[in-house]
Design a protein around this motif. Structure first.
Motif, PDB file in Angstrom:
ATOM      1  N   LYS A 133       5.944   2.338 -11.188  1.00 29.68           N
ATOM      2  CA  LYS A 133       4.709   1.800 -10.600  1.00 29.68           C
ATOM      3  C   LYS A 133       4.610   0.286 -10.779  1.00 29.68           C
ATOM      4  N   ILE A 134       5.682  -0.395 -10.488  1.00 32.96           N
ATOM      5  CA  ILE A 134       5.697  -1.854 -10.634  1.00 32.96           C
ATOM      6  C   ILE A 134       4.717  -2.494  -9.662  1.00 32.96           C
ATOM      7  N   TYR A 135       4.739  -2.056  -8.419  1.00 24.04           N
ATOM      8  CA  TYR A 135       3.873  -2.668  -7.407  1.00 24.04           C
ATOM      9  C   TYR A 135       2.401  -2.436  -7.749  1.00 24.04           C
ATOM     10  N   SER A 136       2.022  -1.186  -7.938  1.00 23.98           N
ATOM     11  CA  SER A 136       0.604  -0.879  -8.124  1.00 23.98           C
ATOM     12  C   SER A 136       0.060  -1.349  -9.469  1.00 23.98           C
ATOM     13  N   GLU A 137       0.908  -1.513 -10.458  1.00 20.16           N
ATOM     14  CA  GLU A 137       0.412  -1.925 -11.767  1.00 20.16           C
ATOM     15  C   GLU A 137       0.455  -3.439 -11.993  1.00 20.16           C
ATOM     16  N   SER A 138       1.206  -4.178 -11.156  1.00 20.90           N
ATOM     17  CA  SER A 138       1.255  -5.621 -11.417  1.00 20.90           C
ATOM     18  C   SER A 138       1.289  -6.503 -10.170  1.00 20.90           C
ATOM     19  N   GLU A 139       1.441  -5.928  -8.994  1.00 17.49           N
ATOM     20  CA  GLU A 139       1.600  -6.774  -7.807  1.00 17.49           C
ATOM     21  C   GLU A 139       0.552  -6.522  -6.718  1.00 17.49           C
ATOM     22  N   GLY A 140      -0.074  -5.371  -6.716  1.00 16.17           N
ATOM     23  CA  GLY A 140      -1.021  -5.085  -5.657  1.00 16.17           C
ATOM     24  C   GLY A 140      -1.473  -3.643  -5.691  1.00 16.17           C
ATOM     25  N   SER A 141      -1.849  -3.154  -4.547  1.00 13.71           N
ATOM     26  CA  SER A 141      -2.317  -1.775  -4.401  1.00 13.71           C
ATOM     27  C   SER A 141      -2.067  -1.374  -2.957  1.00 13.71           C
ATOM     28  N   HIS A 142      -2.296  -0.112  -2.666  1.00 13.54           N
ATOM     29  CA  HIS A 142      -2.161   0.315  -1.275  1.00 13.54           C
ATOM     30  C   HIS A 142      -3.169  -0.427  -0.406  1.00 13.54           C
ATOM     31  N   ALA A 172       7.972 -16.346  -1.106  1.00 10.04           N
ATOM     32  CA  ALA A 172       9.271 -16.133  -1.737  1.00 10.04           C
ATOM     33  C   ALA A 172       9.333 -14.769  -2.418  1.00 10.04           C
ATOM     34  N   GLU A 173       8.178 -14.233  -2.822  1.00 10.94           N
ATOM     35  CA  GLU A 173       8.116 -12.947  -3.512  1.00 10.94           C
ATOM     36  C   GLU A 173       8.061 -11.756  -2.561  1.00 10.94           C
ATOM     37  N   HIS A 174       7.879 -11.999  -1.269  1.00 14.51           N
ATOM     38  CA  HIS A 174       7.663 -10.913  -0.307  1.00 14.51           C
ATOM     39  C   HIS A 174       8.748  -9.838  -0.382  1.00 14.51           C
ATOM     40  N   ARG A 175       9.982 -10.224  -0.377  1.00 16.70           N
ATOM     41  CA  ARG A 175      11.100  -9.273  -0.397  1.00 16.70           C
ATOM     42  C   ARG A 175      10.995  -8.339  -1.601  1.00 16.70           C
ATOM     43  N   LEU A 176      10.740  -8.925  -2.755  1.00 16.68           N
ATOM     44  CA  LEU A 176      10.667  -8.138  -3.976  1.00 16.68           C
ATOM     45  C   LEU A 176       9.437  -7.235  -3.983  1.00 16.68           C
ATOM     46  N   HIS A 177       8.308  -7.746  -3.489  1.00 10.53           N
ATOM     47  CA  HIS A 177       7.097  -6.911  -3.416  1.00 10.53           C
ATOM     48  C   HIS A 177       7.322  -5.704  -2.519  1.00 10.53           C
ATOM     49  N   VAL A 178       7.961  -5.901  -1.375  1.00 15.90           N
ATOM     50  CA  VAL A 178       8.221  -4.778  -0.474  1.00 15.90           C
ATOM     51  C   VAL A 178       9.198  -3.794  -1.119  1.00 15.90           C
ATOM     52  N   ALA A 179      10.219  -4.310  -1.787  1.00 18.13           N
ATOM     53  CA  ALA A 179      11.163  -3.427  -2.494  1.00 18.13           C
ATOM     54  C   ALA A 179      10.427  -2.592  -3.531  1.00 18.13           C
ATOM     55  N   HIS A 180       9.548  -3.228  -4.307  1.00 22.55           N
ATOM     56  CA  HIS A 180       8.788  -2.509  -5.323  1.00 22.55           C
ATOM     57  C   HIS A 180       7.828  -1.498  -4.705  1.00 22.55           C
ATOM     58  N   ASP A 197      -9.802   1.583  -3.714  1.00 26.80           N
ATOM     59  CA  ASP A 197      -9.042   2.331  -4.716  1.00 26.80           C
ATOM     60  C   ASP A 197      -8.174   3.429  -4.089  1.00 26.80           C
ATOM     61  N   ALA A 198      -7.852   3.258  -2.809  1.00 26.09           N
ATOM     62  CA  ALA A 198      -6.984   4.231  -2.131  1.00 26.09           C
ATOM     63  C   ALA A 198      -5.683   4.368  -2.910  1.00 26.09           C
ATOM     64  N   PRO A 199      -5.255   5.597  -3.162  1.00 23.31           N
ATOM     65  CA  PRO A 199      -4.027   5.773  -3.944  1.00 23.31           C
ATOM     66  C   PRO A 199      -2.786   5.333  -3.163  1.00 23.31           C
ATOM     67  N   MET A 200      -1.771   4.975  -3.903  1.00 22.10           N
ATOM     68  CA  MET A 200      -0.480   4.658  -3.288  1.00 22.10           C
ATOM     69  C   MET A 200       0.043   5.927  -2.615  1.00 22.10           C
ATOM     70  N   PRO A 201       0.678   5.789  -1.453  1.00 24.61           N
ATOM     71  CA  PRO A 201       1.314   6.961  -0.849  1.00 24.61           C
ATOM     72  C   PRO A 201       2.411   7.477  -1.779  1.00 24.61           C
ATOM     73  N   LYS A 202       2.651   8.752  -1.737  1.00 26.42           N
ATOM     74  CA  LYS A 202       3.738   9.383  -2.492  1.00 26.42           C
ATOM     75  C   LYS A 202       4.571  10.157  -1.482  1.00 26.42           C
ATOM     76  N   TRP A 203       5.828   9.817  -1.377  1.00 25.63           N
ATOM     77  CA  TRP A 203       6.695  10.449  -0.382  1.00 25.63           C
ATOM     78  C   TRP A 203       7.828  11.163  -1.079  1.00 25.63           C
ATOM     79  N   GLY A 204       8.026  12.411  -0.692  1.00 25.66           N
ATOM     80  CA  GLY A 204       9.100  13.194  -1.282  1.00 25.66           C
ATOM     81  C   GLY A 204      10.015  13.764  -0.211  1.00 25.66           C
ATOM     82  N   TRP A 205      10.669  14.830  -0.558  1.00 24.91           N
ATOM     83  CA  TRP A 205      11.655  15.441   0.323  1.00 24.91           C
ATOM     84  C   TRP A 205      11.027  16.257   1.447  1.00 24.91           C
ATOM     85  N   GLY A 206       9.728  16.611   1.335  1.00 23.60           N
ATOM     86  CA  GLY A 206       9.092  17.490   2.316  1.00 23.60           C
ATOM     87  C   GLY A 206       8.305  16.741   3.374  1.00 23.60           C
ATOM     88  N   VAL A 207       7.471  17.474   4.088  1.00 20.06           N
ATOM     89  CA  VAL A 207       6.678  16.899   5.174  1.00 20.06           C
ATOM     90  C   VAL A 207       5.335  16.385   4.629  1.00 20.06           C
TER      91      VAL A 207
END
Length: 159
Positions: free
Chosen positions: A65-74, A47-55, A142-152
């Motif tokens: 950092k809702i996902y990485s600090e309370s729901e999971g990690s990369h 039931a939480e899947h939708r919210l976890h993916v959104a986070h 401990d792989a870091p969360m991906p960070k995606w911005g405006w560039g490549v």
């Protein structure tokens, strides 16, 4: 010396913040569960899947950092895809339904945002397909969360 240069918003902020991502993935997963190709893959999601993916996606695109600090990690996100044996048909349909939902919800459609948003989704779904054919990952816990911005993103992907 003070700069008059305007601050560039994150992709997260440009999209409309957390309400936009929660609504996007909630409506998207309604479509997934009604889809002949994707329903068999997702019919037992929590039931939480939708919210976890959104986070998760919101965080990757510059949100809190809702996902990485309370729901999971990369690492935990990678583990969720192991041995799922996702196909290119699954990936393409997932992409198609998510972008259709983004259009219906009128997420920003300027070329810069959509290019960056689509680039992340392409990258992430292709990684998910690769991981889905493995029984375990050699990714560090401990792989870091991906960070995606405006560039490549940079250089080539090497599994």
């Amino acid at each position: 010396m003070e700069s008059n240069k305007p601050t560039v918003p994150t992709l997260y902020d440009w999209a409309g913040g957390m309400p936009a991502f929660v609504t996007l993935f909630d409506q998207f997963y309604d479509k997934v569960l009604a889809d002949d190709i994707l329903e068999p893959v997702f019919k037992h999601m929590s039931a939480e899947h939708r919210l976890h993916v959104a986070h998760f996606v919101a965080e990757v695109l510059g949100g809190p950092k809702i996902y990485s600090e309370s729901e999971g990690s990369h690492f935990k996100m990678i583990q969720k895809h192991l041995s799922k044996h996702l196909s290119e048909a699954h990936r393409k349909r997932w992409m198609e339904l998510l972008l259709q939902t983004a259009d219906e919800l009128q997420l920003p459609d300027d070329p810069e945002f959509r290019s960056a948003f689509l680039a992340y989704l392409e990258w992430g779904t292709r990684i998910a397909v690769i991981n889905s054919d493995m029984a375990e990952t050699n990714e560090p816990a401990d792989a870091p969360m991906p960070k995606w911005g405006w560039g490549v993103p940079g250089g080539p992907y090497i599994p």
